[in-house]
Design a protein around this motif. Structure first.
Motif, PDB file in Angstrom:
ATOM      1  N   LEU A  57      51.137 -10.178   5.334  1.00 51.05           N
ATOM      2  CA  LEU A  57      50.947 -11.416   4.575  1.00 51.05           C
ATOM      3  C   LEU A  57      49.478 -11.589   4.205  1.00 51.05           C
ATOM      4  CD1 LEU A  57      53.374 -13.749   6.537  1.00 51.05           C
ATOM      5  CD2 LEU A  57      53.566 -13.131   4.129  1.00 51.05           C
ATOM      6  N   ALA A  58      48.581 -11.223   5.111  1.00 56.44           N
ATOM      7  CA  ALA A  58      47.153 -11.253   4.775  1.00 56.44           C
ATOM      8  C   ALA A  58      46.848 -10.244   3.676  1.00 56.44           C
ATOM      9  CB  ALA A  58      46.312 -10.960   6.026  1.00 56.44           C
ATOM     10  N   GLY A  81      59.481  -6.634  10.893  1.00 53.06           N
ATOM     11  CA  GLY A  81      60.309  -7.824  10.854  1.00 53.06           C
ATOM     12  C   GLY A  81      61.022  -8.024   9.543  1.00 53.06           C
ATOM     13  N   PRO A  82      62.082  -8.852   9.568  1.00 48.11           N
ATOM     14  CA  PRO A  82      62.936  -9.035   8.386  1.00 48.11           C
ATOM     15  C   PRO A  82      62.286  -9.801   7.245  1.00 48.11           C
ATOM     16  CG  PRO A  82      63.592 -10.508  10.171  1.00 48.11           C
ATOM     17  CD  PRO A  82      62.568  -9.595  10.746  1.00 48.11           C
ATOM     18  N   ALA A  83      61.110 -10.396   7.492  1.00 42.77           N
ATOM     19  CA  ALA A  83      60.443 -11.120   6.406  1.00 42.77           C
ATOM     20  C   ALA A  83      59.754 -10.169   5.432  1.00 42.77           C
ATOM     21  CB  ALA A  83      59.423 -12.102   6.974  1.00 42.77           C
ATOM     22  N   VAL A  84      59.483  -8.935   5.870  1.00 42.88           N
ATOM     23  CA  VAL A  84      58.684  -8.020   5.061  1.00 42.88           C
ATOM     24  C   VAL A  84      59.379  -7.578   3.777  1.00 42.88           C
ATOM     25  CG1 VAL A  84      57.555  -5.761   5.065  1.00 42.88           C
ATOM     26  CG2 VAL A  84      57.342  -7.266   7.040  1.00 42.88           C
ATOM     27  N   PRO A  85      60.690  -7.291   3.785  1.00 44.45           N
ATOM     28  CA  PRO A  85      61.327  -6.904   2.510  1.00 44.45           C
ATOM     29  C   PRO A  85      61.162  -7.948   1.408  1.00 44.45           C
ATOM     30  CG  PRO A  85      62.758  -6.333   4.335  1.00 44.45           C
ATOM     31  CD  PRO A  85      61.626  -7.122   4.919  1.00 44.45           C
ATOM     32  N   VAL A  86      61.249  -9.235   1.773  1.00 42.52           N
ATOM     33  CA  VAL A  86      61.047 -10.280   0.758  1.00 42.52           C
ATOM     34  C   VAL A  86      59.618 -10.218   0.237  1.00 42.52           C
ATOM     35  CG1 VAL A  86      61.056 -12.762   0.307  1.00 42.52           C
ATOM     36  CG2 VAL A  86      62.799 -11.759   1.789  1.00 42.52           C
ATOM     37  N   LEU A  87      58.664 -10.042   1.126  1.00 43.63           N
ATOM     38  CA  LEU A  87      57.259  -9.950   0.727  1.00 43.63           C
ATOM     39  C   LEU A  87      57.038  -8.776  -0.227  1.00 43.63           C
ATOM     40  CD1 LEU A  87      54.216 -10.539   0.940  1.00 43.63           C
ATOM     41  CD2 LEU A  87      54.190  -9.190   3.043  1.00 43.63           C
ATOM     42  N   LEU A  88      57.571  -7.602   0.129  1.00 40.48           N
ATOM     43  CA  LEU A  88      57.353  -6.419  -0.705  1.00 40.48           C
ATOM     44  C   LEU A  88      58.124  -6.517  -2.021  1.00 40.48           C
ATOM     45  CD1 LEU A  88      57.398  -3.625   2.006  1.00 40.48           C
ATOM     46  CD2 LEU A  88      55.432  -4.749   0.953  1.00 40.48           C
ATOM     47  N   SER A  89      59.264  -7.187  -2.010  1.00 38.39           N
ATOM     48  CA  SER A  89      59.987  -7.404  -3.265  1.00 38.39           C
ATOM     49  C   SER A  89      59.189  -8.303  -4.198  1.00 38.39           C
ATOM     50  CB  SER A  89      61.365  -8.016  -2.981  1.00 38.39           C
ATOM     51  OG  SER A  89      62.171  -7.125  -2.249  1.00 38.39           O
ATOM     52  N   LEU A  90      58.510  -9.292  -3.617  1.00 45.02           N
ATOM     53  CA  LEU A  90      57.640 -10.144  -4.432  1.00 45.02           C
ATOM     54  C   LEU A  90      56.477  -9.337  -4.994  1.00 45.02           C
ATOM     55  CD1 LEU A  90      57.548 -13.354  -2.187  1.00 45.02           C
ATOM     56  CD2 LEU A  90      58.556 -13.184  -4.467  1.00 45.02           C
ATOM     57  N   TRP A 102      61.712   0.880   6.130  1.00 41.66           N
ATOM     58  CA  TRP A 102      61.083   1.171   7.414  1.00 41.66           C
ATOM     59  C   TRP A 102      60.262  -0.013   7.918  1.00 41.66           C
ATOM     60  CZ3 TRP A 102      55.769   1.880   8.698  1.00 41.66           C
ATOM     61  CH2 TRP A 102      55.551   2.350   9.993  1.00 41.66           C
ATOM     62  N   LEU A 103      59.537  -0.681   7.024  1.00 46.89           N
ATOM     63  CA  LEU A 103      58.727  -1.822   7.435  1.00 46.89           C
ATOM     64  C   LEU A 103      59.584  -2.983   7.918  1.00 46.89           C
ATOM     65  CD1 LEU A 103      55.915  -1.752   4.750  1.00 46.89           C
ATOM     66  CD2 LEU A 103      55.611  -1.515   7.213  1.00 46.89           C
ATOM     67  N   ALA A 104      60.795  -3.110   7.383  1.00 39.92           N
ATOM     68  CA  ALA A 104      61.690  -4.151   7.878  1.00 39.92           C
ATOM     69  C   ALA A 104      62.035  -3.909   9.343  1.00 39.92           C
ATOM     70  CB  ALA A 104      62.961  -4.189   7.047  1.00 39.92           C
ATOM     71  N   GLU A 105      62.099  -2.633   9.737  1.00 39.90           N
ATOM     72  CA  GLU A 105      62.428  -2.293  11.120  1.00 39.90           C
ATOM     73  C   GLU A 105      61.249  -2.550  12.059  1.00 39.90           C
ATOM     74  OE1 GLU A 105      63.551   1.763  11.005  1.00 39.90           O
ATOM     75  OE2 GLU A 105      65.355   1.449   9.797  1.00 39.90           O
ATOM     76  N   VAL A 106      60.038  -2.234  11.609  1.00 33.90           N
ATOM     77  CA  VAL A 106      58.887  -2.316  12.519  1.00 33.90           C
ATOM     78  C   VAL A 106      58.101  -3.612  12.396  1.00 33.90           C
ATOM     79  CG1 VAL A 106      58.642   0.179  12.565  1.00 33.90           C
ATOM     80  CG2 VAL A 106      57.320  -1.140  10.905  1.00 33.90           C
ATOM     81  N   GLY A 130      42.714   3.253  16.796  1.00 33.68           N
ATOM     82  CA  GLY A 130      42.563   3.855  15.473  1.00 33.68           C
ATOM     83  C   GLY A 130      43.722   3.587  14.543  1.00 33.68           C
ATOM     84  N   GLN A 131      44.759   2.887  15.029  1.00 34.79           N
ATOM     85  CA  GLN A 131      45.943   2.612  14.217  1.00 34.79           C
ATOM     86  C   GLN A 131      45.849   1.219  13.608  1.00 34.79           C
ATOM     87  OE1 GLN A 131      48.529   4.727  13.546  1.00 34.79           O
ATOM     88  NE2 GLN A 131      47.456   6.331  14.677  1.00 34.79           N
ATOM     89  N   VAL A 132      46.369   1.107  12.397  1.00 36.21           N
ATOM     90  CA  VAL A 132      46.432  -0.196  11.744  1.00 36.21           C
ATOM     91  C   VAL A 132      47.639  -0.955  12.290  1.00 36.21           C
ATOM     92  CG1 VAL A 132      46.815  -1.375   9.559  1.00 36.21           C
ATOM     93  CG2 VAL A 132      45.299   0.591   9.661  1.00 36.21           C
ATOM     94  N   THR A 133      47.438  -2.208  12.643  1.00 36.42           N
ATOM     95  CA  THR A 133      48.550  -3.031  13.116  1.00 36.42           C
ATOM     96  C   THR A 133      49.460  -3.358  11.938  1.00 36.42           C
ATOM     97  OG1 THR A 133      47.158  -4.008  14.823  1.00 36.42           O
ATOM     98  CG2 THR A 133      49.175  -5.187  14.258  1.00 36.42           C
ATOM     99  N   LEU A 134      50.733  -3.054  12.088  1.00 33.65           N
ATOM    100  CA  LEU A 134      51.700  -3.333  11.022  1.00 33.65           C
ATOM    101  C   LEU A 134      52.645  -4.418  11.519  1.00 33.65           C
ATOM    102  CD1 LEU A 134      52.609   0.193   9.593  1.00 33.65           C
ATOM    103  CD2 LEU A 134      51.152  -1.558   8.578  1.00 33.65           C
ATOM    104  N   ASP A 135      52.377  -5.647  11.111  1.00 25.09           N
ATOM    105  CA  ASP A 135      53.269  -6.757  11.410  1.00 25.09           C
ATOM    106  C   ASP A 135      53.234  -7.725  10.245  1.00 25.09           C
ATOM    107  OD1 ASP A 135      50.823  -8.037  11.639  1.00 25.09           O
ATOM    108  OD2 ASP A 135      50.868  -8.129  13.825  1.00 25.09           O
TER     109      ASP A 135
END
Length: 947
Positions: free
Chosen positions: A192-193, A224-233, A218-222, A182-187
């Motif tokens: 990116l999708a 990966g380090p690519a997520v902050p760049v994605l969310l900043s974009l 928090w997402l950077a921790e769970v 029931g949990q959404v996969t957060l990676d």
């Protein structure tokens, strides 16, 4: 200035009502300290203590407003309705008259922690959450309208709360669904999708600054380090271009990247301004995600469109920014794939070695699996370059020529079809180089046709079925090939009208992948097995060649002649027979094959079926890349093969003649004006023109025994079609013969398997670096008999090909090959003598003899690490041991060699090839030797660095 009132939403109201449900039986007013959220519903229904209650919400800023709302509710609402008033007025100002009618007789204070606790059904909250006001407020505000928050039943942890909040805020549950728990996969893949969804990035950009920052952290921790760049974009409005921008980040992998490149790329990332190291991490994540998407795209058009959209946008951004030249090394961009393709074909023109190196880079491109036609064009260019780099072949006789054509030169015809079609995407530069290779190879083939025509004319003057000078002639195929197979199970003869050697090569390859094994008569000692080929009647047309094939004698005529002659041939040999043409083949609704045909196949009769698909397609105009063939392209062929397998019949696929293809003529008029033109590729008369030859003799069944045949493929006496037959070229006169058995069935007496390595010319196969292909094939050719004679010598010396064997025999690998146990210095012998092997053997019951395992290792090493199962079985037979169930044997050897489960030996290509990982084998069984080689390599590298 008074502090801002807490925001109150519908979910907060529902939580307060649920917590005070007992008091709502006597009172219908709830006062709440706060401000009702703008846009929240003013009326809704909730269930309290099993009863549906209508809720009315009013937001009032004054005492008069609260009083007025209460009077209106009492006068207009139903008795069960509940009035909720949100207000900033304190209890003292409201007075007892109003408070006395309210739940708890006071204004309720919104405690977000209590609301969250209640809405999640939790017994307690993670203590850290009490210090994060933003999180509690967000959880109260963001609760899903349908279903609410997931019920936890215990302590609500901070991670669980943040996971639920992130999924709801970003819309991940709606876009990607939930997992089994029931949990959404957060990676990084999921996010990116998500960035490609229409509203996903905008939802994140619209959140408050504090919430965005905390979620990003928090997402950077769970994830990966690519997520902050994605969310900043996403914050910067560039979320939809995140994947394309990540691909462009590959330009910074080059340490020597110019400052202009760095500045240009920084400009594309806008105000995000990530550090170079952050871009590198982000690019790696994007490429990893695209690698998985591309794998999905091979089986899904939707996934393919998703990949293409990203890559097209990346190329568009690169082109606008002038970064395309800096990204030619990219493994993902379509522009870099085109650059690799151009380089491969251009390098192939220069040398086959350079072409192979460039091809390896092309095959390493992520898009290679999605662009098989372009990869095929590049592979074909390299193959043709290899063939052209070899010695010029020569025609030494008709028998040698047709054998060479079916085993080698016909593969050139197959390659020329691909080169002629050019680049499927229409790239002019690639097309120009493909055309240049085509012209060079075509010139060589044309010289062979000219030589062959002269030999054919001299041979045809006196050749008969009884005196064919070593040739298998088409009228002898029934007696020489089909009849010997009829001793055990009645064969199925499939006549593919017009099948050339190039087409036969394609069908043979696919038949092997489909579970069939090609067999050929046992050859003389020391000679390699080779595919069968016959010589057609002359001219090479259906009326005389097919009739002669099916009647077993020189003849001419149509279907009636063929049918009567076929049954008469087998009747003389005390066999029942049935021949089927066109309309008699297909079945009624629900049945692929006719009842009569299936009945014949179920009987003991020899069955023949004539399939006209190839000849009709050439006659009716199948041009371009469509002149390549698969089993499914030939009507009824797959169904007939399946039926033959089920009834245990061997299958003979044979042509009556071959064909040449139309190449480049734009006119429908004949290309050569000539008297006596009877068909597209033969005529009568006395004057022989350029590219023609006069032929006469007992094999010439038209024109009174004397005709003029063109050997040049661009000559035709009739209108333009896709292909033609009747002439004197090798492609028309050679009749390929494929004899097939279901894989795993034992070959009849005096027949042996024809491994892929021997049915395919060496220049067609991609060579392994540092491997002698000759030694690989020699290992397979060491011995043809399954059980060798004791008097047989232990080694075969090199032997020059006979004159009649022709160039193809000379091209066959040969060399001194030990037929007995491997030499002491061989890798196989060393491995089976090792302590590790001895320890492994203790755990394998009935392990094969050491010399057999050594032979397997040495054969695979000689072949570059990969062999077909049939070729491996042949190599094993040289040790004096027969392995009929090669799959089971390989499984046993795997248990010996795959130490601790490491894949030293295994099947690849869906079981159609066996692969040995030689470096891994050395590392497992000869660790000291492997370590010594590593040390030597490192010493050499240090020496180069010092130099």
């Amino acid at each position: 200035m008074a502090p801002a009132l807490p925001r109150v939403g519908r979910r907060t109201v529902e939580a307060l009502l649920a917590a005070n449900a007992e008091d709502l039986g006597a009172r219908s007013l709830v006062l709440v300290h706060g401000q009702y959220a703008l846009g929240a519903p003013p009326r809704f229904t909730v269930t309290l203590d099993g009863e549906a209650r209508r809720i009315h919400v009013r937001d009032e800023a004054s005492v008069l407003g609260v009083v007025a709302a209460l009077h209106e509710h009492r006068s207009a609402a139903a008795a069960s309705d509940v009035l909720v008033v949100t207000t900033g007025v304190d209890d003292e100002q409201l007075g007892w008259d109003v408070r006395g009618r309210a739940v708890r007789r006071k204004t309720l204070t919104v405690e977000n922690a209590e609301v969250v606790l209640q809405r999640f059904g939790a017994t307690a909250l993670d203590p850290r959450m009490y210090r994060e006001r933003w999180l509690l407020e967000a959880l109260v505000e963001a609760e899903p309208a349908e279903g609410g928050w997931p019920r936890v039943g215990g302590v609500l942890t901070r991670d669980a709360a943040l996971r639920s909040l992130t999924a709801e805020r970003l819309g991940l549950r709606a876009a990607h669904g939930s997992g089994q728990d029931g949990q959404v996969t957060l990676d990084a893949d999921t996010l990116l999708a998500w960035s490609r969804t229409p509203a996903g990035p905008r939802r994140f950009a619209e959140l408050g600054a504090t919430e965005r920052a905390e979620l990003k952290k928090w997402l950077a921790e769970v994830a990966g380090p690519a997520v902050p760049v994605l969310l900043s974009l996403a914050e910067a409005g560039l979320g939809h271009d995140a994947l394309p921008l990540g691909l462009l980040g590959a330009a910074l992998r080059n340490p020597a990247a110019q400052p202009d490149t760095v500045l240009t790329l920084g400009g594309l990332f806008g105000q995000v301004m990530p550090r170079r190291s952050e871009i590198a991490v982000f690019t790696d994540a994007v490429e990893g995600t695209l690698t998985r998407w591309i794998a999905d795209a091979r089986a899904s058009q939707d996934a393919r469109r998703r990949v293409v959209a990203v890559l097209d946008r990346a190329d568009e951004l690169a082109d606008k920014a002038g970064l395309t030249p800096e990204l030619t090394a990219s493994r993902f961009l379509a522009s870099s794939f085109t650059a690799h393709l151009r380089r491969t074909v251009a390098e192939a023109r220069r040398s086959p070695v350079a072409g192979e190196a460039a091809l390896a880079d092309l095959l390493g491109h992520a898009l290679a699996g999605l662009r098989p036609d372009q990869v095929q064009a590049a592979e074909t260019a390299v193959r043709v370059a290899r063939q052209l780099s070899g010695p010029e072949p020569a025609v030494t006789g008709v028998a040698a020529a047709v054998r060479a054509h079916v085993s080698d030169w016909g593969w050139v015809d197959r390659a020329l079809t691909v080169l002629w079609a050019g680049d499927p995407d229409g790239d002019l530069e690639t097309g120009r180089d493909l055309r240049a290779l085509y012209e060079q190879a075509r010139e060589r083939r044309q010289r062979l046709d000219q030589e062959f025509a002269g030999r054919l004319a001299a041979w045809a003057a006196h050749a008969t079925a009884q005196h064919s000078e070593g040739c298998l002639v088409v009228e002898n195929v029934l007696d020489t090939v089909v009849r010997p197979l009829a001793g055990q199970a009645a064969p199925l003869l499939l006549v593919l009208d017009g099948m050339s050697s190039g087409v036969a090569a394609q069908l043979g390859e696919e038949a092997e992948r489909d579970g069939w094994r090609e067999i050929v008569p046992r050859s003389e000692a020391g000679e390699a097995p080779a595919r069968l080929a016959a010589v057609s009647m002359l001219p090479s047309i259906t009326r005389v060649s097919r009739a002669s094939l099916l009647t077993g004698e020189a003849a001419g005529g149509g279907q009636s002649t063929e049918t009567s002659g076929f049954t008469a041939f087998w009747k003389r040999r005390r066999k029942a027979a049935a021949l089927f043409h066109k309309a008699a083949i297909g079945g009624e609704a629900g049945h692929a094959l006719s009842h009569e045909l299936m009945t014949a196949l179920a009987s003991d009769a020899v069955v023949g079926v004539v399939l006209n698909t190839i000849d009709e397609a050439l006659d009716n105009g199948r041009h371009g890349r469509g002149t390549t063939w698969s089993l499914a392209d030939v009507t009824h062929l797959c169904e007939l093969l399946a039926a033959a397998r089920s009834y245990g019949r061997p299958v003979i696929i044979v042509a009556d003649h071959g064909h040449v293809l139309e190449r480049g003529s734009r006119s429908d008029a004949p290309t050569a004006a000539a008297q006596g033109a009877e068909s597209a590729r033969w005529r009568t008369g006395d004057a022989v023109g350029e590219g023609e030859i006069a032929v006469h003799g007992p094999r010439v069944r038209e024109g009174g025994g004397a005709v003029i045949l063109p050997w040049r493929e661009d000559i035709r006496y009739t209108g333009r079609r896709a292909g033609y037959h009747g002439g004197a070229s090798l492609a028309e006169v050679t009749v390929p013969v494929l004899v097939l058995l279901p894989a795993g069935e034992e070959a009849p007496k005096d027949w042996v398997p024809l491994p892929r390595e021997l049915s395919t010319p060496s220049w067609w196969r991609t060579p392994a670096t540092g491997t002698d292909n000759a030694s690989a094939s020699a290992a397979m050719l060491a011995d043809q008999p399954a059980v060798p004679s004791p008097a047989r010598p232990t080694a075969l010396s090199k032997s020059a090909p006979s004159a009649e064997a022709g160039p193809s025999a000379g091209a066959r690998p040969s060399g001194r090959t030990e037929a007995g146990p491997p030499a002491a210095e061989s890798l196989g012998s060393t491995v089976v003598s090792s302590e590790v092997y001895a320890a492994q053997k203790e755990y394998v019951r009935k392990a094969p003899e050491a010399k057999v395992v050594a032979a397997v290792i040495d054969a695979l090493v000689s072949a570059g690490g990969t062999m077909s199962p049939a070729a491996l079985a042949t190599a094993i037979s040289a040790t004096g041991r027969v392995r009929r169930n090669i799959e089971g044997f390989v499984a046993t050897v795997q248990r010996l060699l795959n130490v601790e489960g490491y894949p030293v030996l295994g099947f690849i290509d869906a079981g159609h090839a066996v692969k040995l990982d030689v470096p891994l084998l050395r590392g497992q069984f000869l660790p000291k030797e492997s370590a010594q080689e590593t040390d030597e390599a490192e010493d050499g590298q240090r020496g180069e660095e010092k130099a």
